[in-house]
Design an enzyme around this catalytic site. Structure first.
Site, short mmCIF file in Angstrom:
data_model
loop_
_atom_site.label_atom_id
_atom_site.label_comp_id
_atom_site.label_asym_id
_atom_site.label_seq_id
_atom_site.Cartn_x
_atom_site.Cartn_y
_atom_site.Cartn_z
N HIS A 119 1.10 -1.12 0.02
CA HIS A 119 -0.11 0.39 0.07
C HIS A 119 0.80 1.58 -0.07
O HIS A 119 2.06 1.34 0.41
CB HIS A 119 -0.80 0.02 1.26
CG HIS A 119 -0.44 -0.03 2.67
ND1 HIS A 119 -0.02 1.36 3.27
CD2 HIS A 119 0.36 -1.51 2.92
CE1 HIS A 119 0.95 1.02 4.85
NE2 HIS A 119 0.94 -0.79 4.19
N ASP A 120 0.18 2.21 -1.02
CA ASP A 120 0.44 3.39 -1.11
C ASP A 120 2.34 4.03 -1.47
O ASP A 120 2.83 4.92 -1.20
CB ASP A 120 1.28 4.25 0.61
CG ASP A 120 -0.76 4.18 1.37
OD1 ASP A 120 -1.16 5.07 1.19
OD2 ASP A 120 -0.78 3.50 1.87
N GLY A 137 5.16 -1.01 2.80
CA GLY A 137 4.29 0.03 3.12
C GLY A 137 4.69 1.06 2.29
O GLY A 137 5.92 1.80 2.80
#
Length: 256
Positions: A119-120, A137
């Site tokens: 994520h991200d 992440g």
């Protein structure tokens, strides 16, 4: 172009020439651009936007919810550019509201079998992640970076443009642009001069960056002292500025 066994959500938006293989699942709020080929048993969840001429091989999972325990089902998203290849079993997760709510992948990337983008993450153009390379992440990867097989990048790390990371590397700190690293823990092993030559860098630029590398990584100066000396140079190429910027934006400390 779409196999009859594929499941396509009515809210998905597909270009007219998109190919979708058997038993693929395309969820709501997924947008797939022209020229894309989606392999069998692939799952694409939304909100996800995929550009043009991407190829996704079988059993990949693209745009799924992240594995962060703070995630509570917020409507985060994934954005993918053009001309990427995602091989078998690749996993790419959407962002979280704790960051900017989006995972971004540029164009012309190659993500080999079982690579993972958490994520991200923000990934530049022309990036290669070899088999089972893994990003935690919030990782930022510059353009033309190569991550060797089974390498792992700790969350919030930054990998500068044109860096090369050897297979099996465990990366817990930031990596400057243009350097080669490997090992557990990772350490620098020189300038990625051969990779730069293959991409058409002039000999003068390679020499300039080699001098800068030695000043930062092989002299007895502190990082601040080395940066001050580099910034005092009268004429600096844009490539040297990129190298300097990768040093100044480090927040987790540099891989030395």
């Amino acid at each position: 172009m779409i196999h009859p066994s594929a499941i396509i959500d009515p809210d998905a938006r597909l270009a007219d020439d998109v190919e979708i293989g058997p038993f693929a699942v395309i969820g709501a709020n997924v947008e797939i651009g022209p020229g894309c080929v989606i392999g069998p048993h692939t799952v694409i969840s939304g909100p996800t936007r995929i550009g043009s001429h991407n190829r996704i091989f079988q059993f990949a999972s693209i745009g799924e919810e992240c594995q962060d325990r703070k995630y509570r089902g917020e409507p985060t998203r994934l954005e993918i550019g053009d001309h990427n290849v995602f091989r078998e079993g690749v996993t790419v997760h959407r962002g979280t509201v704790q960051d900017h709510g989006v995972t971004r992948i540029g164009s012309h990337g190659l993500f080999m079998a079982y690579a993972h983008v958490a994520h991200d993450c923000v990934i530049g153009d022309h990036v290669i992640m070899a088999n089972q390379a893994t990003l935690g992440g919030h990782v930022h990867i510059g353009e033309h970076v190569i991550l060797g097989g089974l390498s792992a990048v700790h969350q919030f790390c930054r990998v500068g443009a044109y860096a090369m990371c050897g297979g099996g590397s465990i990366i817990t700190k930031d990596i400057a642009a243009f350097v080669m690293i490997s090992g557990n823990p990772a350490a620098t092993h020189g300038l990625n001069a051969e990779g730069m030559k293959r991409r058409g860098f002039e000999a003068e630029v390679v020499s300039e960056l080699r001098r800068a590398y030695r000043l930062v990584f092989r002299s007895q100066r502190t990082l601040n002292q080395a940066l001050e000396e580099l910034e005092q140079q009268g004429e600096r190429s844009a490539w040297l500025e990129l190298f300097i910027d990768s040093l100044k934006t480090s927040s987790r400390g540099l891989t030395r």
